[in-house]
Design an enzyme around this catalytic site. Structure first.
Site, PDB file in Angstrom:
ATOM      1  N   THR A  50     -20.799 -91.576  23.574  1.00  0.00           N
ATOM      2  CA  THR A  50     -21.843 -92.591  23.591  1.00  0.00           C
ATOM      3  C   THR A  50     -22.081 -93.062  25.022  1.00  0.00           C
ATOM      4  O   THR A  50     -21.147 -93.475  25.711  1.00  0.00           O
ATOM      5  CB  THR A  50     -21.442 -93.778  22.698  1.00  0.00           C
ATOM      6  OG1 THR A  50     -21.350 -93.318  21.342  1.00  0.00           O
ATOM      7  CG2 THR A  50     -22.458 -94.903  22.778  1.00  0.00           C
ATOM      8  N   GLN A  59     -24.699 -85.089  16.594  1.00  0.00           N
ATOM      9  CA  GLN A  59     -23.820 -85.834  15.702  1.00  0.00           C
ATOM     10  C   GLN A  59     -24.630 -86.890  14.956  1.00  0.00           C
ATOM     11  O   GLN A  59     -25.278 -87.753  15.569  1.00  0.00           O
ATOM     12  CB  GLN A  59     -22.677 -86.499  16.469  1.00  0.00           C
ATOM     13  CG  GLN A  59     -21.616 -87.045  15.513  1.00  0.00           C
ATOM     14  CD  GLN A  59     -20.494 -87.772  16.210  1.00  0.00           C
ATOM     15  OE1 GLN A  59     -20.724 -88.746  16.906  1.00  0.00           O
ATOM     16  NE2 GLN A  59     -19.270 -87.304  16.018  1.00  0.00           N
ATOM     17  N   HIS A  85     -20.780 -87.527  11.384  1.00  0.00           N
ATOM     18  CA  HIS A  85     -19.733 -88.411  11.917  1.00  0.00           C
ATOM     19  C   HIS A  85     -19.056 -89.122  10.745  1.00  0.00           C
ATOM     20  O   HIS A  85     -19.582 -90.065  10.178  1.00  0.00           O
ATOM     21  CB  HIS A  85     -20.363 -89.431  12.868  1.00  0.00           C
ATOM     22  CG  HIS A  85     -19.391 -90.107  13.788  1.00  0.00           C
ATOM     23  ND1 HIS A  85     -18.027 -90.114  13.570  1.00  0.00           N
ATOM     24  CD2 HIS A  85     -19.586 -90.813  14.931  1.00  0.00           C
ATOM     25  CE1 HIS A  85     -17.431 -90.787  14.549  1.00  0.00           C
ATOM     26  NE2 HIS A  85     -18.360 -91.217  15.388  1.00  0.00           N
ATOM     27  N   ASN A  91     -13.751 -92.626  13.103  1.00  0.00           N
ATOM     28  CA  ASN A  91     -13.764 -93.784  14.001  1.00  0.00           C
ATOM     29  C   ASN A  91     -14.203 -95.094  13.358  1.00  0.00           C
ATOM     30  O   ASN A  91     -14.746 -95.974  14.026  1.00  0.00           O
ATOM     31  CB  ASN A  91     -14.617 -93.497  15.232  1.00  0.00           C
ATOM     32  CG  ASN A  91     -13.971 -92.474  16.147  1.00  0.00           C
ATOM     33  OD1 ASN A  91     -12.836 -92.055  15.921  1.00  0.00           O
ATOM     34  ND2 ASN A  91     -14.688 -92.054  17.171  1.00  0.00           N
ATOM     35  N   TYR A 119     -16.568 -95.775  11.146  1.00  0.00           N
ATOM     36  CA  TYR A 119     -17.978 -95.986  10.828  1.00  0.00           C
ATOM     37  C   TYR A 119     -18.207 -95.809   9.320  1.00  0.00           C
ATOM     38  O   TYR A 119     -17.262 -95.718   8.546  1.00  0.00           O
ATOM     39  CB  TYR A 119     -18.850 -95.084  11.691  1.00  0.00           C
ATOM     40  CG  TYR A 119     -18.736 -95.427  13.161  1.00  0.00           C
ATOM     41  CD1 TYR A 119     -19.097 -96.690  13.627  1.00  0.00           C
ATOM     42  CD2 TYR A 119     -18.229 -94.515  14.089  1.00  0.00           C
ATOM     43  CE1 TYR A 119     -18.971 -97.028  14.969  1.00  0.00           C
ATOM     44  CE2 TYR A 119     -18.103 -94.858  15.437  1.00  0.00           C
ATOM     45  CZ  TYR A 119     -18.468 -96.115  15.864  1.00  0.00           C
ATOM     46  OH  TYR A 119     -18.338 -96.466  17.183  1.00  0.00           O
ATOM     47  N   ARG A 153     -16.766 -84.522  11.449  1.00  0.00           N
ATOM     48  CA  ARG A 153     -15.687 -85.102  12.250  1.00  0.00           C
ATOM     49  C   ARG A 153     -14.885 -86.081  11.399  1.00  0.00           C
ATOM     50  O   ARG A 153     -15.453 -86.930  10.705  1.00  0.00           O
ATOM     51  CB  ARG A 153     -16.270 -85.835  13.452  1.00  0.00           C
ATOM     52  CG  ARG A 153     -15.236 -86.198  14.514  1.00  0.00           C
ATOM     53  CD  ARG A 153     -15.843 -87.020  15.630  1.00  0.00           C
ATOM     54  NE  ARG A 153     -15.149 -86.790  16.892  1.00  0.00           N
ATOM     55  CZ  ARG A 153     -15.231 -87.591  17.950  1.00  0.00           C
ATOM     56  NH1 ARG A 153     -15.960 -88.685  17.899  1.00  0.00           N
ATOM     57  NH2 ARG A 153     -14.587 -87.310  19.057  1.00  0.00           N
ATOM     58  N   ASN A 177     -12.236 -99.454  15.547  1.00  0.00           N
ATOM     59  CA  ASN A 177     -13.174-100.370  14.923  1.00  0.00           C
ATOM     60  C   ASN A 177     -12.565-101.175  13.779  1.00  0.00           C
ATOM     61  O   ASN A 177     -13.208-101.436  12.768  1.00  0.00           O
ATOM     62  CB  ASN A 177     -14.434 -99.621  14.472  1.00  0.00           C
ATOM     63  CG  ASN A 177     -15.311 -99.225  15.646  1.00  0.00           C
ATOM     64  OD1 ASN A 177     -15.575-100.033  16.519  1.00  0.00           O
ATOM     65  ND2 ASN A 177     -15.723 -97.966  15.687  1.00  0.00           N
ATOM     66  N   GLY A 214     -13.562 -84.924  25.858  1.00  0.00           N
ATOM     67  CA  GLY A 214     -14.512 -86.018  25.983  1.00  0.00           C
ATOM     68  C   GLY A 214     -14.702 -86.454  27.418  1.00  0.00           C
ATOM     69  O   GLY A 214     -15.545 -85.917  28.138  1.00  0.00           O
TER      70      GLY A 214
END
Length: 363
Positions: free
Chosen positions: A25, A98, A174, A177, A179, A226, A234, A321
């Site tokens: 991001t 993604q 995605h 993480n 989400y 992923r 998060n 990354g």
């Protein structure tokens, strides 16, 4: 002999090497959440990666959680991304997008007027997001009604269709993480009593419906996913039985013959061994039913670790990354064991070309 630098066929996508640029991001989209000239140049510079996975891109206005992240739901966004994919392909690269819905990791200022974030539960995250005012605490979400979930699935399907129209070689959903899809997966948050809560099968239902829809739209050979089984990202607590939960997910996914699964090992951007977990057990399940599917690993890999993982058969692809932020020619640097540029952390999120498209390459 399989090495990090030999070609690989991931589903329908032929890769020149096994080095993947992980989604990063960077918060530089134009008004309308449209990728522009900066993104075109940024991704073109990194086209020597075997595969580029773009920054996460929201599937709908509701799915946005950070300032100036690109979308893949409007005609203007599709046109902007088309210029990116054309540039990457002209440079000999392969690129997937993604697909992202942040769920509760959002702020009301980022959403259409009158809208609040949505999730599996109405519980707010102890987390911050990046808004026009800088980093702010995320807004309290509402729980999605069960009759709204077909709309969520349809948004993923439409985004996948748009991705192919934009010239992408495929998509990565995605599911990691903390989400939306992972907010449904883990019982640390999902407290629903309907068909999308309670048992492992119910909590995995939304993710599997999304994957069915995307595969039905663009084909399994152009679809990846992923996962991050133990990351605390998060403010998403650990599941009470992560091994069983993600084992069920992979067991159901494997027969779909996806192009790849992308696994974050450990805490995203943090310790790889903070929580014990049997990633190898998941890999065996996936490869048994889908031997041609790629097993992609991620999180803190350096050159030696990546080379060993591929040569020992523990991974088909290795995603990097932060090294790709500051090293557009990372593939060459890894091959030649050359020194890496250090990234400028202050330019990670937002801004212009500085710290984005101005890193030097080897002479």
């Amino acid at each position: 002999m399989q090495t990090l630098f030999t070609p690989f066929q991931a589903g329908d996508i032929a890769l020149a090497n096994r080095i993947v640029m992980a989604p990063l991001t960077r918060n530089r989209a134009l008004p309308g959440r449209i990728p522009g000239d900066l993104q075109r140049e940024y991704y073109r510079q990194r086209a020597s990666a075997g595969l580029i996975v773009t920054e996460a891109s929201q599937i709908s206005p509701e799915g946005q959680g950070y300032l100036d992240t690109p979308g893949i739901y409007s005609a203007e966004q599709v046109a902007g991304w088309r210029r990116v994919t054309d540039a990457v392909h002209a440079a000999g690269g392969k690129i997937v997008i993604q697909l992202w819905h942040v769920g509760r990791i959002s702020h009301v200022s980022l959403l259409p007027e009158g809208m609040v974030p949505v999730s599996s539960s109405a519980r707010a995250a102890n987390a911050k997001t990046y808004t026009a005012k800088g980093f702010e605490a995320v807004s309290a979400p509402r729980a999605l009604r069960s009759d709204e979930l077909p709309r969520i699935v349809a948004d993923y399907r439409a985004a996948a269709r748009n991705a192919i129209a934009a010239g992408f070689d495929g998509v990565e959903v995605h599911g990691a993480n903390g989400y939306l899809l992972e907010q449904f997966l883990r019982d640390s948050l999902n407290d629903r009593s309907d068909a999308y809560g309670g048992t492992i099968a119910n909590r995995a239902r939304l993710m599997l419906e999304v994957m069915d829809a995307v595969v039905g739209e663009i084909g399994a050979g152009r679809t990846g996913l992923r996962l991050s089984p133990v990351t605390p990202a998060n403010d998403l607590g650990q599941d009470s039985d992560a091994q069983a939960l993600y084992g069920h997910v992979v067991e159901k996914l494997a027969p779909m013959k996806l192009a790849y699964l992308h696994l974050i090992e450990g805490a995203t951007g943090g310790p790889r061994d903070a929580v014990p977990f049997g990633f190898e057990a998941l890999r065996r399940v996936f490869k048994a039913a889908n031997p041609a599917g790629a097993w992609m690993v991620n999180n803190g890999y350096d050159r030696a670790m990546a080379i060993a993982a591929v040569e020992q058969g523990r991974a088909d692809l290795v995603a990097f990354g932060k090294p790709f932020i500051s090293n557009p020619d990372l593939v060459r640097r890894l091959r030649e064991n050359a020194a890496l540029n250090e990234p400028k952390r202050e330019t990670f999120y937002g801004g212009g070309a500085a710290g984005y498209t101005d890193y030097p390459v080897l002479a």
